[in-house]
Design a protein around this motif. Structure first.
Motif, mmCIF file in Angstrom:
data_model
loop_
_atom_site.group_PDB
_atom_site.id
_atom_site.type_symbol
_atom_site.label_atom_id
_atom_site.label_comp_id
_atom_site.label_asym_id
_atom_site.label_seq_id
_atom_site.Cartn_x
_atom_site.Cartn_y
_atom_site.Cartn_z
ATOM 1 N N GLU A 53 38.380 51.009 67.287
ATOM 2 C CA GLU A 53 38.195 49.914 68.228
ATOM 3 C C GLU A 53 36.886 50.099 68.994
ATOM 4 O O GLU A 53 36.604 51.164 69.530
ATOM 5 N N LEU A 54 36.098 49.031 69.064
ATOM 6 C CA LEU A 54 34.809 49.083 69.742
ATOM 7 C C LEU A 54 34.962 48.771 71.227
ATOM 8 O O LEU A 54 35.908 48.088 71.626
ATOM 9 N N PRO A 55 34.036 49.241 72.047
ATOM 10 C CA PRO A 55 34.042 48.823 73.453
ATOM 11 C C PRO A 55 33.926 47.314 73.554
ATOM 12 O O PRO A 55 33.216 46.673 72.767
ATOM 13 N N ALA A 56 34.621 46.715 74.503
ATOM 14 C CA ALA A 56 34.590 45.264 74.678
ATOM 15 C C ALA A 56 33.214 44.822 75.178
ATOM 16 O O ALA A 56 32.511 45.590 75.853
ATOM 17 N N PRO A 57 32.807 43.600 74.860
ATOM 18 C CA PRO A 57 31.520 43.098 75.367
ATOM 19 C C PRO A 57 31.493 43.067 76.888
ATOM 20 O O PRO A 57 32.485 42.732 77.532
ATOM 21 N N THR A 58 30.361 43.430 77.474
ATOM 22 C CA THR A 58 30.196 43.408 78.921
ATOM 23 C C THR A 58 29.169 42.383 79.372
ATOM 24 O O THR A 58 29.048 42.105 80.569
ATOM 25 N N GLY A 59 28.396 41.844 78.426
ATOM 26 C CA GLY A 59 27.291 40.969 78.777
ATOM 27 C C GLY A 59 25.975 41.720 78.892
ATOM 28 O O GLY A 59 24.904 41.111 78.960
ATOM 29 N N ALA A 60 26.046 43.040 78.938
ATOM 30 C CA ALA A 60 24.850 43.898 78.964
ATOM 31 C C ALA A 60 25.070 44.999 77.942
ATOM 32 O O ALA A 60 25.401 46.134 78.282
ATOM 33 N N ASP A 61 24.916 44.635 76.666
ATOM 34 C CA ASP A 61 25.289 45.538 75.575
ATOM 35 C C ASP A 61 24.126 45.744 74.619
ATOM 36 O O ASP A 61 23.111 45.048 74.656
ATOM 37 N N LYS A 62 24.313 46.717 73.759
ATOM 38 C CA LYS A 62 23.326 47.062 72.757
ATOM 39 C C LYS A 62 24.047 47.297 71.432
ATOM 40 O O LYS A 62 25.164 47.819 71.412
ATOM 41 N N THR A 63 23.419 46.888 70.329
ATOM 42 C CA THR A 63 23.951 47.142 68.997
ATOM 43 C C THR A 63 22.937 47.974 68.219
ATOM 44 O O THR A 63 21.737 47.678 68.240
ATOM 45 N N THR A 64 23.406 49.023 67.569
ATOM 46 C CA THR A 64 22.548 49.900 66.777
ATOM 47 C C THR A 64 22.919 49.784 65.310
ATOM 48 O O THR A 64 24.105 49.760 64.963
ATOM 49 N N PRO A 78 28.079 49.367 75.789
ATOM 50 C CA PRO A 78 27.394 48.980 77.028
ATOM 51 C C PRO A 78 26.058 49.695 77.200
ATOM 52 O O PRO A 78 25.934 50.879 76.906
ATOM 53 N N ARG A 79 25.061 48.955 77.679
ATOM 54 C CA ARG A 79 23.772 49.555 77.997
ATOM 55 C C ARG A 79 23.897 50.419 79.244
ATOM 56 O O ARG A 79 24.535 50.019 80.227
ATOM 57 N N ALA A 80 23.274 51.569 79.236
ATOM 58 C CA ALA A 80 23.340 52.462 80.399
ATOM 59 C C ALA A 80 22.642 51.861 81.603
ATOM 60 O O ALA A 80 23.043 52.094 82.749
ATOM 61 N N ASP A 81 21.591 51.065 81.374
ATOM 62 C CA ASP A 81 20.849 50.472 82.491
ATOM 63 C C ASP A 81 21.449 49.156 82.964
ATOM 64 O O ASP A 81 20.961 48.553 83.929
ATOM 65 N N LYS A 82 22.491 48.668 82.253
ATOM 66 C CA LYS A 82 23.212 47.444 82.626
ATOM 67 C C LYS A 82 22.323 46.207 82.662
ATOM 68 O O LYS A 82 22.650 45.194 83.301
ATOM 69 N N VAL A 83 21.194 46.232 81.966
ATOM 70 C CA VAL A 83 20.291 45.079 81.924
ATOM 71 C C VAL A 83 20.858 44.015 80.982
ATOM 72 O O VAL A 83 21.158 44.298 79.819
ATOM 73 N N ARG A 84 20.989 42.791 81.484
ATOM 74 C CA ARG A 84 21.496 41.683 80.672
ATOM 75 C C ARG A 84 20.339 41.007 79.937
ATOM 76 O O ARG A 84 19.255 40.838 80.507
ATOM 77 N N PRO A 85 20.556 40.613 78.698
ATOM 78 C CA PRO A 85 19.474 39.971 77.948
ATOM 79 C C PRO A 85 19.176 38.573 78.477
ATOM 80 O O PRO A 85 20.047 37.906 79.042
ATOM 81 N N LYS A 86 17.930 38.142 78.306
ATOM 82 C CA LYS A 86 17.555 36.763 78.615
ATOM 83 C C LYS A 86 17.777 35.923 77.354
ATOM 84 O O LYS A 86 17.006 36.014 76.402
ATOM 85 N N ILE A 87 18.844 35.140 77.356
ATOM 86 C CA ILE A 87 19.235 34.383 76.171
ATOM 87 C C ILE A 87 18.604 32.997 76.230
ATOM 88 O O ILE A 87 18.817 32.252 77.196
ATOM 89 N N ALA A 88 17.821 32.663 75.220
ATOM 90 C CA ALA A 88 17.123 31.387 75.187
ATOM 91 C C ALA A 88 18.100 30.227 74.978
ATOM 92 O O ALA A 88 19.226 30.417 74.499
ATOM 93 N N ARG A 89 17.647 29.033 75.343
ATOM 94 C CA ARG A 89 18.466 27.845 75.151
ATOM 95 C C ARG A 89 18.844 27.686 73.677
ATOM 96 O O ARG A 89 18.011 27.837 72.794
ATOM 97 N N GLY A 90 20.106 27.408 73.440
ATOM 98 C CA GLY A 90 20.594 27.221 72.087
ATOM 99 C C GLY A 90 21.294 28.428 71.487
ATOM 100 O O GLY A 90 21.869 28.334 70.402
ATOM 101 N N PHE A 91 21.285 29.577 72.208
ATOM 102 C CA PHE A 91 21.846 30.796 71.630
ATOM 103 C C PHE A 91 22.988 31.395 72.445
ATOM 104 O O PHE A 91 23.466 32.483 72.137
ATOM 105 N N THR A 92 23.456 30.701 73.485
ATOM 106 C CA THR A 92 24.569 31.216 74.270
ATOM 107 C C THR A 92 25.884 31.059 73.510
ATOM 108 O O THR A 92 25.987 30.258 72.566
#
Length: 306
Positions: free
Chosen positions: A181-192, A270-284
């Protein structure tokens, strides 16, 4: 049980202490940590993966890419700051011989030249081992350049702290487990992930990058790594903003799977720095859901076959 790239008193040990106080055990190499996780000898393992000055840690990147799959479930960002550890009662003018790791010396050379120009430096196996050697009553060394945790571990005094020629240097560590099971999305995540090209041809990397760009997914790291199968043959180790549970990242991974020979998924966390991505219009997520709803509506209104 958590394992980490040891010995005790290293920066990996210090990073682990910021993450958990659970029972842990040091292991001699990055490969040993990851193999122990794969074998079920330990539940998870912490290893360094990237340094802001020296780049990716090849031992970690290559082992994760080629071995039995593991997933990253957390990351730690640790500022690289050394101390000058000495036996109690030692004064600065008494420090004639210093022991440290080659990488530590490379990152503190200017400080030593400016503050202890009379001292000679010997390079050893690890900063923790250097602290242990200085702590010996009959040691021939007067000081160790090491992590604070090593000074505390071996009962040494910190004659100087925050020693670093580059005060902004940071090392990134990742905690890995067996797939589950993966960590749940937080809105400030990273995928490797690791993307393996079908063939080396003009535009092969561009094809991979387009899968991210066309879905508004930003990369935070990309490195080419040799596949070790043929000279000049490379794969790409990638960190990207977002979680596999989000439509834009899920679509990116599907696209990569279509065009690549293989894609190794190494986790969303989750990202350690908790920075949320800037999601462009059309990709939310909401816009993806609205588009799916529109398609369903179109299909629902299509003429039925008789």
């Amino acid at each position: 049980m958590i394992g980490y790239f040891g010995p005790a008193g290293t920066f990996t040990h210090q990073a682990l202490l910021t993450l958990t106080d659970a029972e842990s055990t040091p292991l001699a190499t990055v490969a040993r940590v990851l193999d122990a996780v794969r074998a079920g000898e330990i539940e998870s393992g912490l290893v360094p993966i990237e340094n802001s000055v020296e780049g990716g840690v090849s031992a970690t990147l290559d082992n994760l890419a080629a071995g039995t799959p593991l997933v990253i479930v957390a990351e730690v960002l640790l500022p690289v700051s050394f101390v000058l550890a000495v036996r109690p009662g030692t004064r600065a003018e008494d420090v004639k011989r210093i022991l440290t790791h080659p990488h530590a010396y490379a990152q503190t050379r200017d400080w030593i030249d400016q503050n202890l120009p009379w001292a000679t430096v010997t390079e050893g196996g690890s900063t923790a081992a250097a602290a242990a050697a200085v702590a010996e009553p009959d040691s021939t060394f007067d000081g160790a350049i090491c992590a604070r945790v090593a000074a505390d571990l071996y009962g040494l005094d910190c004659l100087a702290t925050d020693i670093a020629d580059n005060p902004d240097a940071v090392t990134r560590f990742v905690l890995v487990r067996r797939p589950g099971e993966l960590p749940a999305p937080t809105g400030a995540d990273k995928t490797t992930l690791v993307a393996w090209m079908h063939t080396d041809h003009s535009g092969a990397l561009l094809e991979i990058l387009q899968q991210f760009a066309m879905r508004g997914v930003n990369l935070t790291r990309i490195e080419s790594r040799p596949t070790k199968k043929a000279f000049g043959e490379y794969c790409f180790s990638i960190d990207a903003e977002g979680h596999i549970g989000e439509p834009r990242m899920r679509g990116t991974l599907k696209g990569l799977h279509r065009i690549c020979r293989a894609v190794t998924f190494l986790g969303s966390y989750p990202r350690a720095d908790k920075v949320r991505p800037k999601i462009a219009r059309g990709f939310t997520d909401a816009e993806y859901a609205a588009a799916e709803g529109w398609i369903d509506d179109v299909l629902g209104r299509a003429p039925k076959e008789r």
